[in-house]
Scaffold this motif. Structure first.
Motif, PDB file in Angstrom:
ATOM      1  N   ARG A 120      55.616 -31.603 -58.415  1.00 10.89           N
ATOM      2  CA  ARG A 120      55.996 -32.935 -57.956  1.00 10.89           C
ATOM      3  C   ARG A 120      57.510 -33.147 -58.035  1.00 10.89           C
ATOM      4  O   ARG A 120      58.107 -33.763 -57.155  1.00 10.89           O
ATOM      5  N   TRP A 171      58.648 -34.818 -54.530  1.00 11.29           N
ATOM      6  CA  TRP A 171      57.662 -35.081 -53.481  1.00 11.29           C
ATOM      7  C   TRP A 171      57.614 -36.568 -53.176  1.00 11.29           C
ATOM      8  O   TRP A 171      57.412 -37.398 -54.070  1.00 11.29           O
ATOM      9  N   PRO A 203      55.455 -38.478 -50.544  1.00 11.10           N
ATOM     10  CA  PRO A 203      54.461 -38.360 -49.467  1.00 11.10           C
ATOM     11  C   PRO A 203      54.609 -39.425 -48.399  1.00 11.10           C
ATOM     12  O   PRO A 203      54.834 -40.604 -48.691  1.00 11.10           O
ATOM     13  N   HIS A 226      63.282 -25.174 -49.491  1.00 10.63           N
ATOM     14  CA  HIS A 226      62.015 -25.592 -50.116  1.00 10.63           C
ATOM     15  C   HIS A 226      61.539 -24.509 -51.080  1.00 10.63           C
ATOM     16  O   HIS A 226      61.995 -23.370 -51.029  1.00 10.63           O
ATOM     17  N   ARG A 243      60.349 -33.828 -48.338  1.00 12.28           N
ATOM     18  CA  ARG A 243      58.991 -33.383 -48.679  1.00 12.28           C
ATOM     19  C   ARG A 243      57.977 -34.493 -48.378  1.00 12.28           C
ATOM     20  O   ARG A 243      57.373 -35.076 -49.269  1.00 12.28           O
ATOM     21  N   ASP A 276      54.564 -22.627 -47.816  1.00 16.10           N
ATOM     22  CA  ASP A 276      55.090 -23.911 -48.263  1.00 16.10           C
ATOM     23  C   ASP A 276      54.211 -24.477 -49.371  1.00 16.10           C
ATOM     24  O   ASP A 276      52.987 -24.583 -49.222  1.00 16.10           O
ATOM     25  N   GLU A 277      54.804 -24.880 -50.495  1.00 22.99           N
ATOM     26  CA  GLU A 277      54.012 -25.361 -51.624  1.00 22.99           C
ATOM     27  C   GLU A 277      53.322 -26.692 -51.336  1.00 22.99           C
ATOM     28  O   GLU A 277      52.293 -26.994 -51.927  1.00 22.99           O
ATOM     29  N   ASP A 278      53.871 -27.507 -50.434  1.00 23.18           N
ATOM     30  CA  ASP A 278      53.312 -28.839 -50.200  1.00 23.18           C
ATOM     31  C   ASP A 278      52.133 -28.847 -49.238  1.00 23.18           C
ATOM     32  O   ASP A 278      51.208 -29.640 -49.405  1.00 23.18           O
ATOM     33  N   GLY A 279      52.171 -27.998 -48.220  1.00 25.59           N
ATOM     34  CA  GLY A 279      51.110 -28.029 -47.215  1.00 25.59           C
ATOM     35  C   GLY A 279      50.264 -26.787 -47.152  1.00 25.59           C
ATOM     36  O   GLY A 279      49.303 -26.728 -46.389  1.00 25.59           O
ATOM     37  N   THR A 327      51.433 -32.134 -57.641  1.00 22.68           N
ATOM     38  CA  THR A 327      50.880 -33.019 -56.622  1.00 22.68           C
ATOM     39  C   THR A 327      49.366 -32.795 -56.543  1.00 22.68           C
ATOM     40  O   THR A 327      48.850 -31.824 -57.101  1.00 22.68           O
ATOM     41  N   ALA A 376      51.404 -28.545 -55.673  1.00 25.67           N
ATOM     42  CA  ALA A 376      52.854 -28.319 -55.633  1.00 25.67           C
ATOM     43  C   ALA A 376      53.514 -28.955 -56.853  1.00 25.67           C
ATOM     44  O   ALA A 376      52.935 -29.833 -57.501  1.00 25.67           O
ATOM     45  N   ALA A 411      51.737 -34.989 -46.752  1.00 31.39           N
ATOM     46  CA  ALA A 411      50.661 -35.641 -47.506  1.00 31.39           C
ATOM     47  C   ALA A 411      49.334 -35.318 -46.848  1.00 31.39           C
ATOM     48  O   ALA A 411      49.290 -34.795 -45.729  1.00 31.39           O
TER      49      ALA A 411
END
Length: 451
Positions: A44, A55, A57, A342, A118, A367-370, A38, A42, A121
């Motif tokens: 994707r 992911w 978003p 997650h 997930r 957290d890998e996304d945020g 991403t 992260a 964004a």
């Protein structure tokens, strides 16, 4: 080794750590951002078994003030698993040590696990800045940043300190005003409340007024906290200018107390000193899960794990829940938190020789996304699990950012726990403030509190 020798050894270690900068991502690595990764680093794709989705978003919606975080689809779901002491053995590799201990200690403790989503964004400006940071941003030693601007500083981390800096500098809006209610809960479930109003200017990560951090010139945040209640601590005010670096180049803080009636420098707003008004329940470097300097620890990037973590926890932070509904003997009311599976980054921090801290070891889960720290296992100097921190992460579609509200610190020695970052019975976050340049100065604070 005597105390003098320990100090010398620690000083030599600092010189070593302050040497060459950590390796930056090369062109090929940076090109993966926005592709298989991403825009903030992260993975994707989802997991092989599909339990963690790809992911997806979320889109920006909602007003920047007056709205509690929510998602009608996610919030209407039912749990797919209830973890308890009787069945946790099937999920041990996916549980933090803190959650294992809570499940083992309390027959009433459970974890409601829901389908994973997930949606986290961030704005396009953060994505663009993050891609540039991958090849430009440098970390010298543990606490000095150079060439980092606006976005996630290290989207492709190569060392332990880098994910921690991603957490400290993550996008949270240009500025925010929020209520921070805090609850000290005794082992029997009785509690006392403190109400605080916080103003924050994110000097780093600001899209409106972007800045680049350089060695020796790296302020990233200005913070003002004013205690409203209870009466015995009302009026206490803390001002912080947070900067990357240590000593005189690092954090500057001031404290006002009604008993003294003047704003004074407060070097103790640091590390494992108890935060003002928490009765020893929270150290200053546990605010926002972790916010201190990194110099006291050796940091190791352990890698990625699939884990059950607090996530999309809109209900527990909503205005439909009263503070009295949160507190239960020994632990939170576990009917309220939401947990999901997650991928997280795992980072270990080991106390360095010659350094002092209540925690000998800390294990962080991000957290890998945020890039939010969502859990921390804290060990004392005997190697025992001493405290556990849990951040109930929510995604704000209005600002396109995620944050933990509430945060919880479980004290295994006393059986009590501390809950912070609650605003259920007050107004939600306000991301619209436009602070004047002198708002976060000691002189202005002195005028404001004594007029």
């Amino acid at each position: 080794m005597n105390r003098s020798s320990l100090r010398i050894a620690a000083a030599l270690m600092l010189l070593v750590l302050a040497g060459p900068a950590a390796a930056k991502a090369d062109i090929a690595e940076a090109a993966r951002l926005g592709g298989p990764l991403t825009p903030v680093g992260a993975e994707r794709a989802g997991s092989k078994d599909g339990s963690i989705p790809a992911w997806t978003p979320g889109k920006q919606r909602g007003k920047l003030s007056g709205e509690f975080f929510s998602d009608p689809v996610i919030d209407s779901e039912q749990p797919i698993l209830v973890l308890s002491a009787s069945n946790m053995s099937r999920s041990l590799e996916r549980l933090s040590e803190g959650h294992k201990k809570l499940l083992s200690l309390h027959p009433t403790y459970k974890m409601l696990v829901y389908p994973s989503h997930r949606p986290v964004a961030m704005p396009e400006a953060i994505y663009a800045a993050t891609k540039a940071n991958a090849s430009l941003c440098e970390l010298h030693g543990l606490d000095e940043l150079d060439g980092c601007s606006v976005g996630v500083p290290f989207p492709i981390p190569k060392s332990g300190p880098e994910p921690i800096w991603n957490h400290k500098l993550r996008w949270r809006g240009d500025a925010v005003r929020r209520y921070n209610n805090q609850m000290i809960v005794q082992a029997n479930g009785q509690y006392q409340l403190t109400k605080i109003l916080e103003d924050v200017q994110f000097t780093y990560g600001s899209i409106k007024k972007p800045v680049t951090l350089h060695r020796g010139d790296a302020e990233f945040l200005r913070y003002l906290a004013s205690t409203i209640a209870p009466p015995r601590v009302a009026g206490t005010t803390i001002l912080v200018h947070d900067r990357a670096g240590t000593g005189s180049e690092g954090r500057a803080a001031w404290l006002y107390t009604p008993a003294i009636k003047r704003v004074r420098r407060a070097p103790t707003v640091c590390c494992d000193n108890p935060a003002e008004g928490t009765d020893g329940s929270q150290f200053y470097d546990q605010v926002d899960m972790f916010n201190g300097t990194l110099e006291r620890y050796n940091w190791k990037l352990v890698g990625k794990r699939e884990m059950v973590i607090p996530y999309n926890s809109h209900r527990i932070g909503s205005n439909t829940i009263r503070f009295s509904q949160l507190a239960r003997p020994g632990h939170l009311n576990q009917d309220l938190p939401r947990y999901e599976l997650h991928r997280v980054w795992v980072v270990d921090a080991e106390l360095r020789p010659g350094m002092a801290h209540t925690f000998k070891k800390r294990r962080f889960y991000l957290d890998e996304d945020g890039w939010n720290i969502v859990m921390v296992d804290n060990y004392n100097n005997r190697g025992e699990l001493y405290q556990f921190q849990e951040g109930h992460t929510q995604f704000g579609t209005n600002i396109l950012a995620s944050s933990a509200a509430p945060e919880v610190i479980y004290h295994f020695d006393s059986g009590r726990y501390f809950v912070t970052a609650m605003f259920n019975e007050d107004k939600p976050y306000d991301f619209t403030p436009d602070y004047k340049p002198d708002f976060f100065t000691a002189a202005t604070v002195q005028k404001r509190v004594t007029k």
